[in-house]
Each structure stands twice: as C-alpha cells, then as structure tokens.
Design a protein around this motif. Structure first.
Motif, short mmCIF file in Angstrom:
data_model
loop_
_atom_site.label_atom_id
_atom_site.label_comp_id
_atom_site.label_asym_id
_atom_site.label_seq_id
_atom_site.Cartn_x
_atom_site.Cartn_y
_atom_site.Cartn_z
N PRO A 111 19.18 45.19 40.48
CA PRO A 111 20.11 45.44 39.45
C PRO A 111 20.79 44.03 38.98
O PRO A 111 20.93 43.32 39.79
CB PRO A 111 21.11 46.29 40.05
CG PRO A 111 21.09 46.07 41.32
CD PRO A 111 19.59 45.90 41.76
N ASN A 112 21.06 43.83 37.43
CA ASN A 112 21.75 42.69 37.19
C ASN A 112 23.23 43.02 37.68
O ASN A 112 23.70 44.06 37.54
CB ASN A 112 21.51 42.66 35.77
CG ASN A 112 20.35 42.11 35.46
OD1 ASN A 112 19.48 41.34 36.03
ND2 ASN A 112 19.79 42.26 34.26
N VAL A 113 23.71 41.82 38.17
CA VAL A 113 25.13 41.89 38.80
C VAL A 113 26.21 40.81 38.23
O VAL A 113 25.40 39.71 38.16
CB VAL A 113 25.32 41.87 40.18
CG1 VAL A 113 26.48 41.59 40.92
CG2 VAL A 113 24.56 43.20 40.94
N LEU A 114 27.13 41.27 37.85
CA LEU A 114 28.08 40.31 37.44
C LEU A 114 29.42 40.40 38.31
O LEU A 114 29.59 41.39 38.84
CB LEU A 114 28.88 40.56 35.90
CG LEU A 114 27.93 40.48 34.71
CD1 LEU A 114 27.46 41.56 34.15
CD2 LEU A 114 28.16 39.57 33.72
N LEU A 115 29.90 39.18 38.86
CA LEU A 115 30.88 39.08 39.89
C LEU A 115 32.20 39.25 38.85
O LEU A 115 32.32 38.39 38.22
CB LEU A 115 30.83 37.82 40.68
CG LEU A 115 29.44 37.78 41.20
CD1 LEU A 115 29.18 36.31 41.74
CD2 LEU A 115 29.30 38.79 42.56
N GLN A 116 32.93 40.04 39.49
CA GLN A 116 34.41 40.04 38.68
C GLN A 116 35.38 39.06 39.69
O GLN A 116 35.39 39.26 40.65
CB GLN A 116 34.92 41.50 38.96
CG GLN A 116 36.25 41.81 38.31
CD GLN A 116 36.84 43.08 38.41
OE1 GLN A 116 36.04 44.22 38.74
NE2 GLN A 116 37.96 43.39 37.74
N ILE A 117 35.91 38.44 38.70
CA ILE A 117 36.81 37.28 39.14
C ILE A 117 38.17 37.35 38.56
O ILE A 117 38.37 37.92 37.23
CB ILE A 117 36.24 35.90 38.74
CG1 ILE A 117 37.19 34.74 39.30
CG2 ILE A 117 35.95 35.80 37.30
CD1 ILE A 117 36.49 33.24 39.18
N LYS A 118 39.26 37.26 39.23
CA LYS A 118 40.67 37.41 38.81
C LYS A 118 41.10 35.93 38.54
O LYS A 118 41.34 35.31 39.87
CB LYS A 118 41.49 38.51 39.73
CG LYS A 118 42.97 38.73 39.26
CD LYS A 118 43.28 39.79 39.76
CE LYS A 118 43.58 39.81 41.30
NZ LYS A 118 44.37 40.76 41.79
N LEU A 119 41.58 35.56 37.56
CA LEU A 119 42.02 34.23 37.32
C LEU A 119 43.52 34.20 36.95
O LEU A 119 43.95 32.72 37.13
CB LEU A 119 41.17 33.58 36.14
CG LEU A 119 39.63 33.17 36.22
CD1 LEU A 119 38.99 33.19 35.11
CD2 LEU A 119 39.60 32.42 37.17
N ARG A 120 44.30 35.20 37.26
CA ARG A 120 45.66 35.50 37.08
C ARG A 120 46.15 36.38 37.80
O ARG A 120 45.45 37.22 38.05
CB ARG A 120 46.13 35.71 35.55
CG ARG A 120 45.68 34.66 34.46
CD ARG A 120 46.52 33.17 34.87
NE ARG A 120 46.12 32.24 33.63
CZ ARG A 120 45.21 31.61 33.66
NH1 ARG A 120 44.13 31.54 34.70
NH2 ARG A 120 44.74 30.79 32.60
N VAL A 121 47.27 36.30 38.14
CA VAL A 121 48.20 37.44 39.06
C VAL A 121 48.11 38.45 38.16
O VAL A 121 48.79 38.74 37.08
CB VAL A 121 49.41 36.95 39.61
CG1 VAL A 121 50.15 38.13 40.17
CG2 VAL A 121 49.41 35.80 40.48
#
Length: 217
Positions: A111-121
């Motif tokens: 599968p193609n995967v995108l990594l979820q990133i959190k840049l703010r609280v």
C-alpha cells in the motif's frame, strides 16, 4: 441531486490548479451519490469508517475506483484496511507502520502510505511530532511492503488564515527534506491555503457533496 453535484463539481474544477489531485471524502454519503461523482471522472474516494466503506466497495465494484483510508487506523483493523484500500493516510506511529508493513507482506500487497504528522498542539488529532518523525525516519525507510509517499496533516480548528498557511508550509518543507513528493493537506474549509503552500492532494468532502446524509453507525 445530480444538478446539485454537477454545479458544485464544475465550480470546484474551475478553481483547482492542475498540479493538485482531488480526494473526494465520501464518508457519510451513499454509494449512489459516489457513483454520480464518479461519473464526472473522479476516481479517488476517501473513507474513514471501515464497515461503511466495505459496503460501498461491494456496491461500486463495477467501477475502477481508488479507495483511500483517511481515518484513525486501529491496530485490529489494519489487515482489513490493507486488503481493501490502496492508500492509507493515517499512519501515525512507528509501531503502526511496522504492523502495516508486516501484514502487507503477509497479504502480498504494497500500500501507498502517508505519515500523519501533528505540527501544532491539538488534543483532538493524532500524528507524529516533527522531531519524532525525523528520529525514526531511517527505520521507517527499511520497512518492507510499505511505499511511503508523503505526509498528511490537519490544521487545528480556530487558526487564522495566516496560521494555517504557516502550518501547511511547514509540512511541505518537511516533506521536501525527507524527499517525499506527496502532501495530503487541505480540506473543504482551508484548501486554498494548503494549495498555496504546496499541497498535492486535497481531501474535500462538503465542498463536493454538501452536508453528510448518512447517519454514523
């Protein structure tokens, strides 16, 4: 309904630049409505509730659609998602990536995967913090049967336009640093800022379909 969808679709297509791909977020909308949007040429649809998605996939199996999983991915549902979705937008930890990789190997898919990133609280959203992602990036790159193509992020509610713009620009900059081509960012309420920052994939629901009609089950 068809005229309503046609008008919304036409207006949206006139605004979108050709460099950006559209993911139609179809969660909460019926298979017949998805079929109508697919008749415009849309092939990529996003779902976040597994059982709802599986029912729609059966009803629409005659169409050549690409299904994206965009919701929080629970570990006990990884196998079903890997088997039925070609793109996963919400891998938010090393342990989850390892599980997806192991099951993808067992199922013989990639599968193609995108990594979820959190840049703010933001207590309401998941995702890896920037420093954590950078530290585990070498290990992520070694995982088999996992095609990591980009990053996904969401802006917290209540940000000003310039604050959303800054957040999306940070995501694009980090993706470039990791040599990842894709940035899945921008939804119906903030996609203009995401496009300006370099989004390659917009997740639009109400901008296409209007309000959700199906109740959550």
């Amino acid at each position: 309904m068809t005229d309503f969808l046609t008008n919304r679709w036409t207006t949206l297509m006139e605004e979108l630049p050709p460099s950006v791909r559209l993911l139609a977020v179809s969660k909460g909308h019926s298979a017949s409505t998805i079929r109508s949007v697919a008749s415009f040429g849309q092939q990529a649809f996003g779902e976040s509730r597994l059982q709802e998605a599986l029912e729609k996939q059966k009803l629409l199996s005659d169409l050549n659609l690409q299904w994206h999983f965009i919701g929080h991915l629970q570990k006990n549902k990884v196998r079903a998602v890997v088997k039925t979705f070609s793109v996963i937008h919400s891998v938010d930890s090393l342990s989850l990536a390892q599980r997806v990789s192991r099951i993808a190997v067992e199922e013989g898919c990639c599968p193609n995967v995108l990594l979820q990133i959190k840049l703010r609280v933001d207590p309401s959203k998941g995702g890896m913090e920037r420093g954590d992602l950078i530290s585990i990036w070498p290990e992520l790159q070694t995982l088999p049967a996992l095609r990591i193509t980009g990053l996904m992020t969401m802006a917290p509610f209540g940000l000003r336009v310039d604050e959303r713009q800054s957040l999306f620009t940070e995501c694009r900059t980090l993706a470039d640093k990791l040599k990842l081509p894709e940035c899945s960012m921008g939804m119906s309420g903030d996609w203009h800022e995401a496009v300006a920052a370099g989004s390659t994939l917009l997740r639009l629901g109400s901008a296409i379909f209007g309000p959700r009609l199906m109740s959550r089950t």
